[in-house]
Design an enzyme around this catalytic site. Structure first.
Site, mmCIF file in Angstrom:
data_model
loop_
_atom_site.group_PDB
_atom_site.id
_atom_site.type_symbol
_atom_site.label_atom_id
_atom_site.label_comp_id
_atom_site.label_asym_id
_atom_site.label_seq_id
_atom_site.Cartn_x
_atom_site.Cartn_y
_atom_site.Cartn_z
ATOM 1 N N GLU A 257 0.893 -1.163 0.000
ATOM 2 C CA GLU A 257 0.000 0.000 0.000
ATOM 3 C C GLU A 257 0.926 1.207 0.000
ATOM 4 O OE1 GLU A 257 -3.387 -0.056 0.180
ATOM 5 O OE2 GLU A 257 -3.370 -2.231 0.123
ATOM 6 N N CYS A 296 -3.121 8.487 3.403
ATOM 7 C CA CYS A 296 -2.856 7.934 2.067
ATOM 8 C C CYS A 296 -4.054 8.150 1.153
ATOM 9 C CB CYS A 296 -2.542 6.458 2.176
ATOM 10 S SG CYS A 296 -3.803 5.566 3.081
HETATM 11 P P1 NAP Z 1 8.239 4.929 4.736
HETATM 12 O O1 NAP Z 1 9.371 5.811 5.033
HETATM 13 O O2 NAP Z 1 8.277 4.132 3.495
HETATM 14 O O3 NAP Z 1 8.108 3.988 6.014
HETATM 15 C C1 NAP Z 1 7.106 3.024 6.097
HETATM 16 C C2 NAP Z 1 7.564 1.881 6.983
HETATM 17 O O4 NAP Z 1 8.633 1.174 6.354
HETATM 18 C C3 NAP Z 1 8.109 2.313 8.339
HETATM 19 O O5 NAP Z 1 7.698 1.371 9.303
HETATM 20 C C4 NAP Z 1 9.606 2.251 8.129
HETATM 21 O O6 NAP Z 1 10.313 2.064 9.324
HETATM 22 C C5 NAP Z 1 9.722 1.044 7.267
HETATM 23 N N1 NAP Z 1 10.944 0.938 6.470
HETATM 24 C C6 NAP Z 1 11.682 1.946 5.963
HETATM 25 N N2 NAP Z 1 12.720 1.425 5.273
HETATM 26 C C7 NAP Z 1 12.618 0.083 5.367
HETATM 27 C C8 NAP Z 1 13.406 -0.998 4.868
HETATM 28 N N3 NAP Z 1 14.485 -0.800 4.125
HETATM 29 N N4 NAP Z 1 13.017 -2.254 5.176
HETATM 30 C C9 NAP Z 1 11.921 -2.491 5.916
HETATM 31 N N5 NAP Z 1 11.164 -1.498 6.410
HETATM 32 C C10 NAP Z 1 11.496 -0.221 6.131
HETATM 33 O O7 NAP Z 1 6.874 5.709 4.701
HETATM 34 P P2 NAP Z 1 6.346 6.771 5.749
HETATM 35 O O8 NAP Z 1 7.101 8.012 5.519
HETATM 36 O O9 NAP Z 1 6.294 6.194 7.119
HETATM 37 O O10 NAP Z 1 4.849 6.928 5.274
HETATM 38 C C11 NAP Z 1 4.429 7.889 4.364
HETATM 39 C C12 NAP Z 1 4.092 7.267 3.050
HETATM 40 O O11 NAP Z 1 3.236 6.161 3.237
HETATM 41 C C13 NAP Z 1 3.353 8.203 2.125
HETATM 42 O O12 NAP Z 1 3.917 8.146 0.859
HETATM 43 C C14 NAP Z 1 1.947 7.639 2.083
HETATM 44 O O13 NAP Z 1 1.246 7.861 0.880
HETATM 45 C C15 NAP Z 1 2.162 6.212 2.321
HETATM 46 N N6 NAP Z 1 0.990 5.601 2.936
HETATM 47 C C16 NAP Z 1 0.243 4.761 2.210
HETATM 48 C C17 NAP Z 1 -0.860 4.172 2.779
HETATM 49 C C18 NAP Z 1 -1.720 3.217 2.001
HETATM 50 O O14 NAP Z 1 -2.557 2.546 2.608
HETATM 51 N N7 NAP Z 1 -1.560 3.114 0.707
HETATM 52 C C19 NAP Z 1 -1.202 4.458 4.094
HETATM 53 C C20 NAP Z 1 -0.418 5.335 4.805
HETATM 54 C C21 NAP Z 1 0.696 5.900 4.212
HETATM 55 P P3 NAP Z 1 11.059 3.317 10.044
HETATM 56 O O15 NAP Z 1 10.007 4.296 10.381
HETATM 57 O O16 NAP Z 1 11.655 2.694 11.243
HETATM 58 O O17 NAP Z 1 12.029 3.822 9.047
#
Ligand code: NAP
Length: 682
Positions: A257, A296
């Site tokens: 997602e 999102c």
């Molecule tokens: P993110 O930086 O991609 O982080 C998401 C999750 O992934 C966090 O738990 C993060 O942990 C983890 N993560 C980061 N690098 C990783 C790796 N190499 N291996 C495994 N896990 C890893 O996203 P965000 O900034 O938290 O969220 C914002 C984004 O999410 C926006 O683009 C939004 O559109 C999207 N979003 C989508 C939905 C949907 O349902 N489609 C819902 C909500 C948000 P850490 O925090 O510890 O780095």
């Protein structure tokens, strides 16, 4: 220094071996907690889930699992105040927190209820009807869903620390999979608090849920074919996960997602004086400001007819001007802070990039009046509305994950559809229109590009759950850029976690494998009428073959007169003869079914408490006057209800005529007492 968040692994809380990274309060900038997973044994984590969690959950039936989810939801509801206090520190207003906390708990309730109502009290699910694979009926195929002996790893985004966890946990648990929850570090303190309450309650079997606070480290390296990863977050991280060798080569299933440039379309039929105009403006402002736009599903692109675009911009701007930004604990505040200063910087950068193709028409990304907090220390941002210049590309590409939207104008429905599709796949789109033809034209155009479509007008506005709310019973996810994943959607989300297998074999073997009687499988007759047997005594395959009964013309006349169903096929010999399907007077189908009930019933008070319906009723051969019918009734499925002293019994019913041809087939549904006489009765 604040407390280091702990992870929960193999039945114990684990403290990292370093001091961890600070996580700060979104409103005050004060340190809330530290987070690190250094030294965590990821192999032990996964091993515990597989060897302890999965067997414990899979020993329970779906109904038992659903019962535990219900208890869990009740328990969390009782302690939720504590979560609200922490949620305010993420920048969330009370209303934002409600979406996250009560929304999460409500999702668990929904899965508890669906699990009980829509899944069998068993450990496997039958998928559809059997397929006959041979002419003699001795070789059939049936699809089943079965739990995997694996683990569900759930990596969540920062914006919904409670809902994000629970909406993944509930269907995985129902499917028999233990969860390893990895919250985003920025808001992990709230997720950790909820997990502590879940564990303290002792409701879920040991190993059902483990928690990683901090980096996911080598977690994915430990996963194999029976495991899955459900990821919510940025497209950037999704790409890293998609390229992980466990996913590329190891058979690990990955659901994504990711980010999404959702749009709202104002129908070309809407005038400024229509209620739909106000609904549209209100919806855009709500989606821009709830969770400070960090959703999102938030509306990023506002698509409006070119001749009304000025009015729309003015109306949205006027409403945004009334939004108070500040400390979420102040009652006058409508919009809180972004999750962190870093997040605010990201949004400012995105607005700057959008500036290449659009002009700011409301708000200033670098200046905002703040109530009840220090604007420098908290991650506050003004809502920002932009208006795209003709041919703008950036609004279809850049996701400002904050209170920002861009207005784009369109000339025709085809152009509106084309603009929506330029998001390259989004979670949700709204159409605000009161014109059914516009609804169909837009819906069929945009549906392939979206996971969900809300058609909003004056008729459904009162009950509408809004553009931005994913619902437990409807699919959440979108194609293309949105990640291509699917979550929620009721029982679909449970089945996603399970393996679908086609079983081929004889009817007897399929009955043995599935615990459900198949046509052609052995039947068991006997001295005792099966209606005299309690649930404890009934066995799959117990059967009764009735006596015969002739259906006379008098019967048909009587039924026609008595019920008022005087359709010509039952009353007019000439007209009935002229219809090639009948060739003369035929009995009413419902007469046949009623007579069949008279043939198989055991009339005295007994363990069969009630008949609550029939399924799959088909009339296959017309019954003519003077034909003779009889019925065979066989126990097909027995579903004890855990919360009642009775259960459901599904009976296979086949009515045949004097030539042995099936005239009607159906399932009779009854409620049967678990014991007879029931306790307290003699
Ligand atoms: P993110 O930086 O991609 O982080 C998401 C999750 O992934 C966090 O738990 C993060 O942990 C983890 N993560 C980061 N690098 C990783 C790796 N190499 N291996 C495994 N896990 C890893 O996203 P965000 O900034 O938290 O969220 C914002 C984004 O999410 C926006 O683009 C939004 O559109 C999207 N979003 C989508 C939905 C949907 O349902 N489609 C819902 C909500 C948000 P850490 O925090 O510890 O780095």
């Amino acid at each position: 220094m604040s407390a280091l968040l702990e992870s929960y692994i193999a039945g114990q809380w684990f403290r990292a071996q370093d001091e961890g990274e600070p996580v700060v309060d979104a409103v005050t900038g004060e340190e809330v907690a530290r987070v690190s997973s250094r030294g965590l044994d990821y192999a032990a984590l996964v091993n515990h889930a597989r060897s302890v969690g999965a067997p414990a959950i899979q020993a329970l039936t779906f109904h038992e699992r659903a019962g535990l989810l219900k208890s869990l939801a009740k328990h969390l509801g009782g302690v939720k105040d504590e979560f609200y206090a922490l949620s305010a520190r993420t920048g969330a207003t009370r209303r934002d927190s409600m979406v996250d906390i009560d929304g999460g708990i409500g999702t668990v309730f929904s899965y508890a209820s669906k699990g009980t109502r829509e899944l069998p009290n068993d450990t496997i699910v039958l998928d559809g009807r059997f397929e006959p694979l041979g002419k003699q009926g001795t070789f059939l195929g049936q699809h089943i869903y079965i739990s995997r002996p694996g683990v569900a790893v759930q990596i969540n985004a920062f914006n919904f620390p409670v809902w994000g966890m629970l909406e993944k946990l509930a269907p995985a648990f129902l499917a028999g999979l233990p969860s390893i929850v990895k919250p985003a570090s920025q808001t992990a303190y709230l997720t950790e608090a909820v997990v502590r309450r879940i564990l303290e309650s002792g409701i879920l079997p040991e190993g059902s849920i483990q928690l990683v606070c901090g980096s996911a480290g080598t977690l994915l390296d430990e996963l194999t074919e029976q495991d899955c990863v459900a990821f919510t977050g940025s497209a950037h991280t999704a790409a890293i996960l998609r390229n992980h060798s466990s996913v590329l080569h190891g058979g690990v299933r990955l659901g994504v997602e990711a980010d999404s440039l959702n749009s709202a379309i104002l129908g070309p039929d809407v005038m400024t004086t229509d209620p739909e105009f106000d609904l549209f403006v209100k919806s855009v402002v709500t989606e821009m400001t709830v969770k400070a736009g960090q959703k999102c599903t938030a509306i990023r692109r506002v698509l409006v007819p070119v001749d009304i675009a000025d009015e729309v911009v003015d109306a949205i701007s006027a409403k945004l001007a009334k939004v108070t930004v500040g400390n979420p604990s102040d009652d006058s505040v409508r919009m809180g802070a972004l999750a962190s200063l870093a997040q605010r910087d990201e949004v400012r950068k995105a607005v700057e990039a959008l500036g290449n193709a659009a002009d700011i028409v409301f708000g200033d990304p670098n200046q905002v009046d703040v109530v009840g907090a220090d604007a420098e220390k908290g991650a506050f941002l003004s809502p920002v509305l932009l208006r795209a210049r003709p041919g703008a590309v950036e609004p279809h590409d850049i996701e400002p994950f904050g209170p920002v939207a861009t207005v784009l104008s369109y000339g025709s429905i085809a152009e509106a559809v084309e603009l929506a599709a330029r998001g390259r796949g989004s979670l949700v789109v709204s159409l605000v229109s009161h014109d059914p033809q516009v609804a169909r034209d837009v819906a069929l155009g945009v549906a392939p590009w979206h996971g969900r479509l809300l058609v909003l007008d004056r008729d459904d506005a009162g009950e509408s759950t809004g553009h931005g709310s994913p619902l437990p019973v409807l699919v959440h996810g979108g194609p293309g850029r949105a990640g291509g994943g699917e979550e929620l959607g009721g029982i679909r989300a449970v089945l996603h976690h399970m393996q679908r297998t086609a079983i081929q074999g004889s009817p007897d073997m399929l009955t043995a494998v599935t615990g459900q009687w198949f046509t052609g499988s052995r039947r068991r007759g006997g001295e005792v009428h099966p209606f005299r047997k309690s649930l404890a005594e009934l066995k799959i395959g117990d059967s009764i073959e009735s006596d015969s009964r002739q259906v006379t013309l008098d019967d048909i006349d009587h039924f026609a007169e008595f019920t008022g169903d005087t359709f010509y096929a039952h009353t007019d010999p000439e007209a009935a003869a002229a219809n090639a399907l009948f060739g003369g007077i035929v009995a009413h189908g419902y007469l046949v079914v009623s007579l069949a009930a008279g043939l198989f019933v055991e009339p005295n008070p007994g363990p069969v408490l009630a008949n609550f319906g029939v399924d799959n009723l088909r009339f296959l051969t017309p019954v003519k006057a003077e034909d003779t019918i009889r019925v065979t009734l066989t126990v097909k499925q027995i579903i004890p209800r855990s919360s009642a002293d009775y259960g459901e019994v599904r009976w296979d019913a086949v009515v045949i005529n004097q030539e042995g041809a099936a005239v009607a087939t159906y399932d009779v549904l009854t409620l049967v007492a678990k014991t007879w006489p029931q306790e307290g009765q003699n």
